[in-house]
Write an enzyme that holds these catalytic residues in place. Structure first.
Site, PDB file in Angstrom:
ATOM      1  N   HIS A 144      10.384  20.936  16.807  1.00 40.84           N
ATOM      2  CA  HIS A 144       9.109  21.425  16.300  1.00 40.84           C
ATOM      3  C   HIS A 144       9.036  21.292  14.773  1.00 40.84           C
ATOM      4  O   HIS A 144       8.006  20.932  14.227  1.00 40.84           O
ATOM      5  CB  HIS A 144       8.947  22.893  16.709  1.00 40.84           C
ATOM      6  CG  HIS A 144       7.594  23.433  16.461  1.00 40.84           C
ATOM      7  ND1 HIS A 144       6.616  23.436  17.407  1.00 40.84           N
ATOM      8  CD2 HIS A 144       7.028  23.970  15.354  1.00 40.84           C
ATOM      9  CE1 HIS A 144       5.513  23.955  16.909  1.00 40.84           C
ATOM     10  NE2 HIS A 144       5.740  24.296  15.658  1.00 40.84           N
ATOM     11  N   GLN A 151       3.029  35.530  20.885  1.00 41.27           N
ATOM     12  CA  GLN A 151       2.603  36.283  19.710  1.00 41.27           C
ATOM     13  C   GLN A 151       1.168  36.754  19.921  1.00 41.27           C
ATOM     14  O   GLN A 151       0.411  36.120  20.616  1.00 41.27           O
ATOM     15  CB  GLN A 151       2.633  35.382  18.474  1.00 41.27           C
ATOM     16  CG  GLN A 151       3.895  34.572  18.345  1.00 41.27           C
ATOM     17  CD  GLN A 151       3.611  33.133  17.939  1.00 41.27           C
ATOM     18  OE1 GLN A 151       2.634  32.857  17.269  1.00 41.27           O
ATOM     19  NE2 GLN A 151       4.459  32.236  18.355  1.00 41.27           N
ATOM     20  N   HIS A 168      -0.641  24.213  20.388  1.00 42.42           N
ATOM     21  CA  HIS A 168      -0.007  25.468  20.808  1.00 42.42           C
ATOM     22  C   HIS A 168       0.054  25.479  22.329  1.00 42.42           C
ATOM     23  O   HIS A 168      -0.541  26.321  22.977  1.00 42.42           O
ATOM     24  CB  HIS A 168      -0.797  26.666  20.258  1.00 42.42           C
ATOM     25  CG  HIS A 168       0.047  27.612  19.480  1.00 42.42           C
ATOM     26  ND1 HIS A 168      -0.195  28.942  19.373  1.00 42.42           N
ATOM     27  CD2 HIS A 168       1.176  27.392  18.758  1.00 42.42           C
ATOM     28  CE1 HIS A 168       0.737  29.510  18.621  1.00 42.42           C
ATOM     29  NE2 HIS A 168       1.568  28.592  18.233  1.00 42.42           N
ATOM     30  N   ASP A 185      -2.149  27.195   7.732  1.00 41.77           N
ATOM     31  CA  ASP A 185      -1.669  25.930   7.176  1.00 41.77           C
ATOM     32  C   ASP A 185      -2.577  25.490   6.036  1.00 41.77           C
ATOM     33  O   ASP A 185      -2.124  25.005   5.006  1.00 41.77           O
ATOM     34  CB  ASP A 185      -1.696  24.827   8.250  1.00 41.77           C
ATOM     35  CG  ASP A 185      -0.386  24.755   9.008  1.00 41.77           C
ATOM     36  OD1 ASP A 185       0.664  24.707   8.349  1.00 41.77           O
ATOM     37  OD2 ASP A 185      -0.416  24.737  10.252  1.00 41.77           O
TER      38      ASP A 185
END
Lengths: 256, 983
Positions: free
Chosen positions: B244, B470, B313, B335
């Site tokens: 990743h 998350q 994702h 980002d």
């Protein structure tokens, strides 16, 4: 004389920049100020002619839309705000800003009571939605709506259904001329089913004012139609008689 | 401490919407008669009675339409057959609970611990159902058991739940564990697997070597660290070296065999993607920053630059569609915030690939969710993430294929703007110096998202770690974004980056490269709750966090501003220039690593690729009723309208969207992309488009990628972008392409990757559209027992281009009768993997091909000229379903009929091929008769095929010779197209 506008931001308000663009284009000098900074320095409010509550998701709409932001004002700057309104200055609340000032009791404020008797709750469709709607001016005694008959504007909300505590409240709104904007169907005014009335608002209400007309709240976004190219059909040459920007011009011209 | 419960519900005269009953019927196949919901707030703390009343009536309920009760009340009063209460699990971020605590502190004017409120929802159902059915409703509709708890009750069985268990978190006494790597190979791999570290054996051995070197062991001895790595160090290696974060496959040495030819490729990234940008950069002064920051940065005008980035994702969205997709979108927003000295996000793009929502339950892979549930959850997550952040979702698409049953693909993109200069410095660079303090801003650290980076580098199996999920909180992030940009403009920091995959370990590790070192004090990191071990603090992927470098002289002002803006910030370390990453916990050193080793020490993979050409067999169907075929095509999920889903995104906040996702006479036709007017006083804008056609990978990934790029670029051109100011993003989602026992066809999948990269290289050069950022997700496979599902190799290509004058933008739909209809671009017999052949289940044919891209680009430049001269009335790209679908969309969206003949199109093609072939590089335009001559002069006769005219009738009429092959009412076509993907 320069006309000064204050737009509050912070805690998830997100449409403050385009609201400033609209007020600037209308000829105002516009400041965006974080609510925290206003709470720390309440006296600055009196320097402004116009106060704008912009759209967004203050506190994530958690608990209920606008509720926590309204409480933060109520428990910190309510007196200054009442003074601002009582002096006849102009206030606008758009979308989340409308939810905030309604839950705060600035609207409809029967007999200047600042008692919340109207609210904005979950759309009948059960979800957030972004679409353009036609609204007609029901009562243009408010300086905000001077010379405007109908407007084509986007709505972008999940909790925009205007409800009143009871039917007497709705009747009083109508009787007082406080119903400012109603959703309408240009092609067939008798058919006000979804999505012409996009959220199920009572009496197709899209915006209301206080009794004096200087405080105005609405769910559609006039600042999102500040120029012709924001109209969905502008590429085929459609030009409306009045656009969202005219609401802000009205406010600035009111002081001239 | 005392606990209090307040329950709130609507008064009976204000019934809530009951759309959840519809979802229960569709997803769990159970009929329920009625539902009522109650929101409950569980408070911990000693509140006086008047305080409780204030909380009840002034904060938690709106007395205009709601009522409330103190304590567990409604379960006794309401009329229901069974109830379900749902709440987040202990330790999962409870956003409503946190806001409530904040709200209480405002009205009582005292500090309230943010963990002292837990929100829950009670559902009271009426209907005759079995216990098993209730369980199904709870688990399939009401909650995700990964992150939420529920219990079922009725009046008799009801027992109040304890929301605040007083279990004390154990104090951290052991700061680290030493991990002995001097063990057998099997044991090394067990260490990797048990710890979800995703190391290869070779990597483990290289790490072992590092610790055995005399310099390292001497240094460790002097510091009092064990000779073997600490768990913290090993975790840091694992995060930094993960696929990743390190993109090992794109950096690998590859031996590529294609027929009799063999070539060596040293890094796909350098050979293809970077090489294209390097070549184009010579003539592109607008490319300010490429491949070194969170996102590439491009000059917009004399004052501003823009930046764009897209991420995937996929794994988190498979496990928790809502949370996974939401953190996808708010993650890529960060980002952008972390690019250069900080950029402001102005739009989002969302592209999804799912299994068909109409998949039979028994065909859903064991242990995975039904694609319909994934679709709904992902859509809701992106909706909340984007809408609540005030960032418009302006472009996107949804593609369906059964291979995505194994893993959904969730691409989230964001564009942002930043000033060219910030406090006198170029704002697209960073200025971190040794001695700058490391400040963590935004959210707090919890156990959420631990091992996200290493997990996304592994297959999806039933043993996937639940902590990899998350929960996002867009409002915390919105406050952080506003604060960060305020601090930027005041010049209070010297650089920043986001905390995404790998958490602090990655963000600090990356930024440490600016100064050549960093020291972290892990016990200074603010936590959501006690009990986190030092390694967990370092790699947690808890959301809403930025790592910011603040010079010591600005720190007081920086922290004071943060406090006024309600943004949590803490100084957690310092950037150094000693060449090491050091971590301390309560004065004890727990991690000491050479920065070089961490960033450069990982071995290059040596991989093999072997291409097998698909032999193309020319075929045709036996269909003759093309009217029927068109109607069927329009109802296919890939073609049908997504409006009911897209309207739920806010696509207009920030007041920039001048070409909206759905336009037309009734605002319901499919635009080719977005155009944004960036500032009120200028007509300069950006066009935002994308291309994605995974199904072409069934034939050739070169053409899959080439078609995606062609589509994105073509749409940008149609929307008025300057052909010399285009940039792209490459997002690869691939099945595991490394040959192994689990992936016997690895060489072929690797060759597919090589070919897609070749296409990115060749086509982006031809179209002068360099990639400015990119991302890859390489292990999109599902495996359980002997069943394996690999996703179709997929490239999402996102294009962005500067529109010099947005008032010249042309929309896609027919405007009025008596306009001339042309198709620009030649049509070939390319029905292989087309939507039409997929519908008829025909597996042969020729896949659509991007041929002669240099010539095509010259045509695109002519189209740009047509738009510049205002010679087009409409322009629409031809894609899924070919000419037939594009014509239908343009006609029914404009409520304007059309009568055309296919005869001008290449005469050797069959009617079927003319109607449904998906040959790329084609555009459907209409031209005003008065401007026809000028139009033909600019475009040239060679690439233009005259089809016919728009009409005043509500009909689409298509002729071939004297035969009418399609004759259908627009309203009928539109109705099918509009109503096929609603559920």
């Amino acid at each position: 004389m320069s006309i000064k506008t204050l737009i509050l931001t912070g805690y998830g308000i997100n449409a403050e920049k385009e609201l400033k663009w609209a007020f600037d284009l209308a000829g105002s000098e516009t400041d965006i100020i974080h609510l925290e900074d206003l709470i720390e320095n309440k006296s600055i409010l009196s320097k402004y002619n116009i106060l704008g509550f912009a759209g967004g998701f203050s506190f994530g709409d958690h608990i209920a839309s606008g509720k926590v932001f309204a409480n933060l004002i109520k428990y910190n700057v309510f007196e200054d705000l009442k003074k601002f309104i009582d002096s006849g200055k102009l206030v606008i609340g758009i979308c989340n800003g409308f939810q905030v000032i309604t839950k705060l009791g600035l609207l409809p404020s029967f007999d200047n009571s600042y008692e919340p008797v109207v609210s904005l709750t979950a759309n009948d469709s059960g979800h957030f939605e972004d679409r353009w709607v036609t609204v007609k001016v029901e009562n243009n005694k408010s300086p905000w709506l001077h010379g405007i008959d109908t407007l084509y504007l986007p709505v972008r909300h999940g909790e925009g259904k205007l409800i009143t505590r009871d039917s007497a409240t709705l009747e009083r709104l109508k009787k007082n001329g406080q119903v400012a904007l109603r959703y309408t169907n240009k092609k067939n005014p008798d058919d006000m089913s979804y999505p012409h009335n996009p959220n199920g608002s009572y009496y197709d209400i899209a915006g209301i004012t206080n009794e004096a007309g200087n405080v105005f709240g609405l769910m559609p976004h006039p600042e999102a139609y500040y120029c012709n190219e924001l109209h969905p059909n502008w590429t085929e040459g459609v030009i409306e008689n009045k656009i969202g920007l005219d609401i802000f011009k009205n406010a600035v011209n009111y002081f001239k | 401490m005392k606990s209090t419960r307040i329950e709130v519900k609507n008064r009976p005269e204000f019934p809530e919407d009951s759309s959840i009953l519809k979802t229960i019927k569709e997803d769990a196949h159970i009929i329920i008669d009625a539902v009522e919901t109650v929101k409950a707030y569980n408070l911990q703390g000693d509140f006086k009675e008047n305080e409780i009343n204030l909380i009840r009536n002034d904060l938690l309920s709106d007395l205009v339409y709601q009522e409330n009760k103190n304590g567990w009340s409604y379960y006794q009063e309401l009329d229901y057959n069974f109830g379900v209460e749902v709440a987040y699990k202990n330790g999962v971020t409870d956003n409503v609970g946190r806001t409530t605590a904040q709200g209480i502190s405002y009205i009582l004017n005292k500090e309230i611990n943010f963990n002292s409120v837990r929100a829950s929802t009670m559902y009271f159902f009426k209907g005759k159902v079995t216990e098993a059915e209730i369980k199904k409703i709870a688990e399939k509709v009401l909650c995700n058991t990964l992150i939420e708890d529920y219990y079922i009750f009725n009046k008799d069985s009801f027992k109040p739940v304890e929301y605040f268990k007083t279990a004390q978190a154990p104090e951290i006494t052991e700061y680290y564990k030493g991990i002995d790597l001097n063990v057998t190979d099997e044991q090394l791999m067990k260490i990797s697997e048990d710890g979800v570290l995703s190391f290869s054996l070779e990597e483990m051995k290289i790490i072992r070597e590092y610790y055995l070197s005399p310099i390292v062991s001497e240094a460790r001895k002097n510091l009092g660290l064990p000779a073997s790595p600490t768990d913290i160090e090993l975790e840091l290696f694992a995060q930094t070296w993960s696929e990743h974060c390190k993109h090992k496959i794109f950096a690998a040495d590859i031996e590529y065999k294609n027929g009799s030819e063999t070539k060596q490729i040293h890094s796909l990234f350098k050979t293809y993607i970077k090489d294209s940008a390097d070549k184009l950069r010579k003539n592109r002064k607008d490319l300010l920053s490429l491949f070194k920051d969170n996102a590439g940065v491009v000059q917009f005008n004399d004052e501003y630059a823009y930046c764009v980035k897209a991420e995937t994702h996929n794994s988190p969205s498979a496990l928790d569609p809502y949370g996974g997709a939401m953190t996808g979108i708010v993650g890529v927003n960060r980002d952008i915030l972390g690019t250069g000295m900080g950029a402001y996000p102005i739009y989002n793009t969302d592209v999804f690939c799912f299994g068909s929502p109409f998949t039979e339950d028994e065909n859903v892979p064991e242990g995975l969710m039904h694609p319909r549930r994934i679709f709904r959850g992902v859509h809701r997550g992106v909706k909340d993430g984007g809408n609540e952040s005030g960032i418009p979702t302006v472009n996107g698409s949804i593609t369906f294929d059964e291979s995505f049953l194994g893993k959904p693909l969730v691409f989230c993109g964001t564009g942002g703007i930043l000033p060219l200069k910030s406090n006198g410095r170029d704002a697209y660079e960073k200025y971190v110096n040794p001695g700058d303090l490391i400040v963590m801003c935004g959210g707090l650290i919890g156990k959420d998202g631990i091992h996200g980076a290493t997990f996304s580098s592994a297959h999806l199996t039933e043993a996937s770690p639940t902590s990899a999920v998350q929960i996002g909180d867009p409002i915390t992030q919105k406050k952080m974004i506003d604060f960060t940009l305020e601090a930027r403009d005041l010049g209070l920091y010297s650089g920043l980056t986001d905390n995404g995959a790998g958490g602090l370990g990655s963000s600090v590790g990356e930024m440490a490269q600016f100064t050549d070192g960093a020291t972290l004090y892990l016990d200074k990191c603010p936590l959501k709750y006690p009990g986190l071990k030092p390694w967990e603090i370092l790699i947690s992927e808890a959301q809403e966090r930025m790592t910011i470098a603040v010079p010591k002289e600005s720190i007081d002002q920086f922290l004071a501003l943060a406090k006024r803006r309600s943004v949590d910030c803490a100084v957690i370390g310092e950037f150094t220039d000693n060449g090491t990453i050091q971590c301390y916990y309560k004065d004890a050193i727990v991690c000491y690593l050479d920065l070089d080793m961490l960033h450069e020490g990982n071995p290059k993979l040596q991989l093999k690729a072997e291409w097998k050409e698909t032999v193309e067999v020319k075929v045709s169907s036996k269909e003759t009723d093309f009217n029927l075929m068109l109607k069927k095509l329009l109802g296919r999920p890939n073609v049908a309208s997504k409006e009911s889903w897209v309207r739920i995104y806010d696509h207009e906040v920030q007041a920039r969207t001048v070409n909206k996702p759905f336009t037309g006479k009734d605002n319901d036709g499919p635009s080719d992309g977005a155009v944004l007017k960036i500032f009120p006083h200028s007509n300069e804008g950006l066009a935002v488009t994308h291309g994605i056609v995974p199904r072409y990978s069934k034939f050739d990934t070169f053409q899959m990628a080439a078609n995606a790029i062609d589509e994105a670029v073509r749409q940008a051109i149609i929307l008025g972008a300057d052909p010399d100011a285009l940039v792209g993003l490459d997002n690869f989602c691939w099945p595991d392409p490394v040959e192994s026992a689990n992936t016997p066809d690895g060489k072929y999948k690797m060759a597919q990757l090589v070919r897609a990269c070749e296409a990115v290289h060749d086509i982006t050069i031809a179209y002068n559209c360099p990639c400015i950022s990119g991302k890859d997700s390489m292990k999109n496979d599902y495996r359980k027992g002997s069943k394996k599902i690999s996703v179709l190799p997929t490239l999402l290509f996102t294009a962005t281009g500067i529109v010099r004058d947005i008032t010249k933008t042309v929309s896609f739909y027919f405007k009025k009768p008596e306009q001339l209809i042309y198709v620009i671009g030649d049509t070939r017999a390319e029905l292989g993997a087309s939507e039409y052949f997929e519908m008829l289940n025909i597996k042969e044919g020729a896949v659509p091909k991007v041929l002669n891209p240099e010539e095509t680009f010259l045509v695109y430049k002519k189209i740009a000229k047509l738009i510049e001269k205002r010679l087009l009335v409409s322009a629409h790209d031809l894609s899924d379903g070919g000419l037939s679908v594009a014509l239908s969309e343009a006609a029914f969206s404009g409520n304007t009929g059309a009568e055309i003949s296919l005869d001008a199109i290449s005469s050797h093609l069959s009617v079927e091929e003319k109607l449904f072939s998906e040959t790329p590089s084609r555009i459907l335009v209409t031209v005003d008769k008065a401007k026809n001559e000028e139009f033909l002069q600019v475009i040239g006769e060679k690439n233009v095929f005259f089809l016919g005219k728009t009409t005043a009738h509500d009909m689409l009429v298509v002729k071939s010779g004297s035969k009418t092959v399609i004759n259908e009412k627009l309203s009928e076509l539109k109705s099918i197209w509009k109503n096929s993907l609603t559920f």
